[in-house]
Design a protein around this motif. Structure first.
Motif, PDB file in Angstrom:
ATOM      1  N   UNK A 126       0.834  -1.208   0.000  1.00  0.00           N
ATOM      2  CA  UNK A 126       0.000   0.000   0.000  1.00  0.00           C
ATOM      3  C   UNK A 126       0.869   1.259   0.000  1.00  0.00           C
ATOM      4  N   UNK A 127       1.730   1.373  -0.993  1.00  0.00           N
ATOM      5  CA  UNK A 127       2.608   2.535  -1.107  1.00  0.00           C
ATOM      6  C   UNK A 127       1.915   3.717  -1.775  1.00  0.00           C
ATOM      7  N   UNK A 128       0.928   3.446  -2.611  1.00  0.00           N
ATOM      8  CA  UNK A 128       0.225   4.498  -3.337  1.00  0.00           C
ATOM      9  C   UNK A 128      -1.150   4.692  -2.709  1.00  0.00           C
ATOM     10  N   UNK A 129      -1.338   5.788  -1.992  1.00  0.00           N
ATOM     11  CA  UNK A 129      -2.636   6.058  -1.365  1.00  0.00           C
ATOM     12  C   UNK A 129      -2.868   7.548  -1.165  1.00  0.00           C
ATOM     13  N   UNK A 130      -2.176   8.381  -1.904  1.00  0.00           N
ATOM     14  CA  UNK A 130      -2.351   9.818  -1.768  1.00  0.00           C
ATOM     15  C   UNK A 130      -1.277  10.562  -2.537  1.00  0.00           C
ATOM     16  N   UNK A 131      -0.933  11.754  -2.058  1.00  0.00           N
ATOM     17  CA  UNK A 131       0.047  12.586  -2.756  1.00  0.00           C
ATOM     18  C   UNK A 131       1.423  11.935  -2.753  1.00  0.00           C
ATOM     19  N   UNK A 132       2.096  12.041  -3.898  1.00  0.00           N
ATOM     20  CA  UNK A 132       3.435  11.481  -4.078  1.00  0.00           C
ATOM     21  C   UNK A 132       4.291  12.489  -4.842  1.00  0.00           C
ATOM     22  N   UNK A 133       5.559  12.123  -5.039  1.00  0.00           N
ATOM     23  CA  UNK A 133       6.479  12.995  -5.768  1.00  0.00           C
ATOM     24  C   UNK A 133       7.474  12.123  -6.513  1.00  0.00           C
ATOM     25  N   UNK A 134       7.850  12.560  -7.719  1.00  0.00           N
ATOM     26  CA  UNK A 134       8.816  11.795  -8.517  1.00  0.00           C
ATOM     27  C   UNK A 134      10.256  12.142  -8.188  1.00  0.00           C
ATOM     28  N   UNK A 135      10.464  13.066  -7.263  1.00  0.00           N
ATOM     29  CA  UNK A 135      11.789  13.336  -6.701  1.00  0.00           C
ATOM     30  C   UNK A 135      12.822  13.717  -7.764  1.00  0.00           C
ATOM     31  N   UNK A 136      12.380  14.389  -8.835  1.00  0.00           N
ATOM     32  CA  UNK A 136      13.290  14.840  -9.897  1.00  0.00           C
ATOM     33  C   UNK A 136      14.149  13.707 -10.452  1.00  0.00           C
ATOM     34  N   UNK A 137      13.599  12.498 -10.474  1.00  0.00           N
ATOM     35  CA  UNK A 137      14.394  11.340 -10.932  1.00  0.00           C
ATOM     36  C   UNK A 137      13.908  10.810 -12.271  1.00  0.00           C
ATOM     37  N   UNK A 138      13.273  11.647 -13.073  1.00  0.00           N
ATOM     38  CA  UNK A 138      12.653  11.202 -14.316  1.00  0.00           C
ATOM     39  C   UNK A 138      13.378  11.792 -15.517  1.00  0.00           C
ATOM     40  N   UNK A 139      13.262  11.127 -16.647  1.00  0.00           N
ATOM     41  CA  UNK A 139      13.760  11.705 -17.891  1.00  0.00           C
ATOM     42  C   UNK A 139      13.138  10.984 -19.082  1.00  0.00           C
ATOM     43  N   UNK A 140      13.101  11.689 -20.202  1.00  0.00           N
ATOM     44  CA  UNK A 140      12.582  11.157 -21.457  1.00  0.00           C
ATOM     45  C   UNK A 140      13.707  11.175 -22.467  1.00  0.00           C
ATOM     46  N   UNK A 141      13.855  10.105 -23.207  1.00  0.00           N
ATOM     47  CA  UNK A 141      14.904  10.040 -24.224  1.00  0.00           C
ATOM     48  C   UNK A 141      14.371   9.361 -25.474  1.00  0.00           C
ATOM     49  N   UNK A 142      15.036   9.621 -26.585  1.00  0.00           N
ATOM     50  CA  UNK A 142      14.698   8.929 -27.829  1.00  0.00           C
ATOM     51  C   UNK A 142      15.925   8.202 -28.374  1.00  0.00           C
ATOM     52  N   UNK A 143      16.854   7.877 -27.487  1.00  0.00           N
ATOM     53  CA  UNK A 143      18.091   7.162 -27.806  1.00  0.00           C
ATOM     54  C   UNK A 143      19.102   8.026 -28.553  1.00  0.00           C
ATOM     55  N   UNK A 144      18.680   9.189 -29.008  1.00  0.00           N
ATOM     56  CA  UNK A 144      19.617  10.114 -29.652  1.00  0.00           C
ATOM     57  C   UNK A 144      19.829  11.328 -28.757  1.00  0.00           C
ATOM     58  N   UNK A 145      18.778  11.740 -28.049  1.00  0.00           N
ATOM     59  CA  UNK A 145      18.878  12.870 -27.137  1.00  0.00           C
ATOM     60  C   UNK A 145      18.121  12.552 -25.863  1.00  0.00           C
ATOM     61  N   UNK A 146      18.477  13.249 -24.799  1.00  0.00           N
ATOM     62  CA  UNK A 146      17.889  13.018 -23.490  1.00  0.00           C
ATOM     63  C   UNK A 146      17.356  14.334 -22.952  1.00  0.00           C
ATOM     64  N   UNK A 147      16.373  14.264 -22.055  1.00  0.00           N
ATOM     65  CA  UNK A 147      15.834  15.492 -21.470  1.00  0.00           C
ATOM     66  C   UNK A 147      16.898  16.144 -20.592  1.00  0.00           C
ATOM     67  N   UNK A 148      17.013  17.456 -20.699  1.00  0.00           N
ATOM     68  CA  UNK A 148      18.021  18.186 -19.940  1.00  0.00           C
ATOM     69  C   UNK A 148      17.383  19.148 -18.945  1.00  0.00           C
ATOM     70  N   UNK A 149      16.127  19.516 -19.172  1.00  0.00           N
ATOM     71  CA  UNK A 149      15.394  20.398 -18.274  1.00  0.00           C
ATOM     72  C   UNK A 149      14.026  19.778 -18.036  1.00  0.00           C
ATOM     73  N   UNK A 150      13.565  19.830 -16.798  1.00  0.00           N
ATOM     74  CA  UNK A 150      12.270  19.211 -16.528  1.00  0.00           C
ATOM     75  C   UNK A 150      11.548  19.840 -15.364  1.00  0.00           C
ATOM     76  N   UNK A 151      10.277  19.524 -15.274  1.00  0.00           N
ATOM     77  CA  UNK A 151       9.448  19.960 -14.171  1.00  0.00           C
ATOM     78  C   UNK A 151       8.313  18.969 -13.998  1.00  0.00           C
ATOM     79  N   UNK A 152       7.890  18.756 -12.770  1.00  0.00           N
ATOM     80  CA  UNK A 152       6.850  17.783 -12.497  1.00  0.00           C
ATOM     81  C   UNK A 152       5.969  18.275 -11.370  1.00  0.00           C
ATOM     82  N   UNK A 153       4.662  18.024 -11.475  1.00  0.00           N
ATOM     83  CA  UNK A 153       3.799  18.304 -10.335  1.00  0.00           C
ATOM     84  C   UNK A 153       2.709  17.246 -10.216  1.00  0.00           C
TER      85      UNK A 153
END
Length: 359
Positions: A126-153
């Protein structure tokens, strides 16, 4: 409530004519209907689905708060269009939590992504039961380039589906290639909470020593050049390019709680109320506070400016903030203060990785 909000979002969006015509033509071709009354009904339904789908994909901030309701509307009007434009069942499970990519919009080198987190099938944690945060540990890539700036809410938690929804915005140096995308998360914070606490101003002093600290951040509604001279930042050096500021020399970091908030100094000097706080060690947590000053008439306001820095004691890195309220205060007793203290619970490190392509 949702109906009126959806109508407002729907009416405010006018999709490109070519896109709508293309979607209608695609729906006609795949439906196989002949011309006539039935065909006109199909065209109208396809057009409505096209607008709804465009709303979902291009107006993410409008619809995000209503996921999954917004997606269900698109799926009801035209499951084919919904499946074509929204990646479905692109999920990954790690540490008892399943991450799913719900929707994505690419525009050159920028991407808006809606993801969800839920307890994995069979998990008893039961880890998911309310507000959570991705802790700035995310990124999107297409194998040629990677995300360098991000924001999450965090968007919302749906108790019925046991899903926590997030909106992630990322940017890369180059345009993303939709045929080879990978979204990854390495850590989440569970059990986030907040509570209101009073901050005692009775011990405010009129004089206190200061120290120069290299800043990790600063900002506020009063710009740097508008601050009193004593609060202006000091330019960095070649050895340490970070700007610095003179902050109150209050409670030492070693005497602060590593896992809680500590008020380390409060002083009223040169027409500025300065409130300094330690957030403890935030490398594996996310503690922060919103402080509000209330005058005798009950008027409340946030700080004019704030600065932040870190102080290391052994292997522990303490995060500090100092909040500045520029105001002539004849009597401190005429004022009060409270804060909204945001705390994070359990840090879960994992490896959530989804690889997909957009048609």
């Amino acid at each position: 409530m949702f109906g009126s909000r959806y109508k407002e979002a729907y009416d405010a969006i006018v999709p490109p004519k070519e896109l709508v015509e293309g979607m209608v033509a695609w729906a006609e071709k795949n439906d196989g209907r002949k011309k006539g009354i039935k065909n006109r009904i199909v065209q109208k339904a396809a057009l409505a689905a096209a607008v709804a789908a465009v709303c979902l994909v291009t107006a993410v901030p409008v619809c995000a708060a209503h996921i999954p309701a917004c997606y269900k509307i698109v799926a009801y009007l035209s499951p084919a269009l919904a499946d074509r434009l929204v990646p479905i069942e692109k999920s990954s499970t790690s540490q008892g939590i399943t991450m799913q990519v719900e929707a994505i919009h690419l525009a050159g080198n920028e991407a808006e992504i809606i993801i969800s987190m839920r307890d994995a099938d069979g998990s008893t944690q039961d880890l998911v039961h309310g507000e959570m945060d991705l802790f700035d540990s995310y990124h999107l890539s297409d194998y040629a380039s990677d995300s360098i700036v991000g924001g999450c809410h965090f968007l919302t938690y749906d108790a019925v589906e046991d899903k926590a929804y997030f909106q992630v915005n990322v940017q890369s140096d180059n345009a993303y290639q939709p045929d080879k995308l990978q979204f990854q998360v390495n850590a989440v914070l569970c059990d986030k909470s907040k509570d209101n606490r009073d901050v005692d101003l009775s011990g405010t002093v009129r004089s206190m020593g200061t120290k120069l600290e290299g800043l990790s951040g600063s900002g506020g509604r009063v710009r740097e050049e508008e601050l009193p001279d004593a609060l202006r930042c000091v330019s960095g050096t070649e050895a340490d390019p970070r700007p610095s500021a003179y902050v109150l020399d209050g409670t030492k970091a070693a005497d602060c709680a590593a896992d809680d908030f500590t008020v380390t100094a409060i002083a009223y000097m040169d027409g500025v109320l300065r409130v300094q706080m330690c957030m403890g060690d935030n490398w594996e947590s996310d503690r922060h506070v919103e402080l509000f000053l209330r005058d005798a008439d009950g008027n409340e306001r946030y700080s004019d400016h704030s600065v932040g820095w870190h102080e290391d004691v052994g292997d522990t890195s303490y995060q500090f903030y100092e909040f500045w309220y520029i105001e002539e205060m004849d009597a401190i007793s005429d004022y009060s203060m409270y804060g909204i203290f945001h705390n994070s619970g359990k840090l879960v490190k994992g490896d959530w990785k989804v690889t997909f392509r957009l048609e």
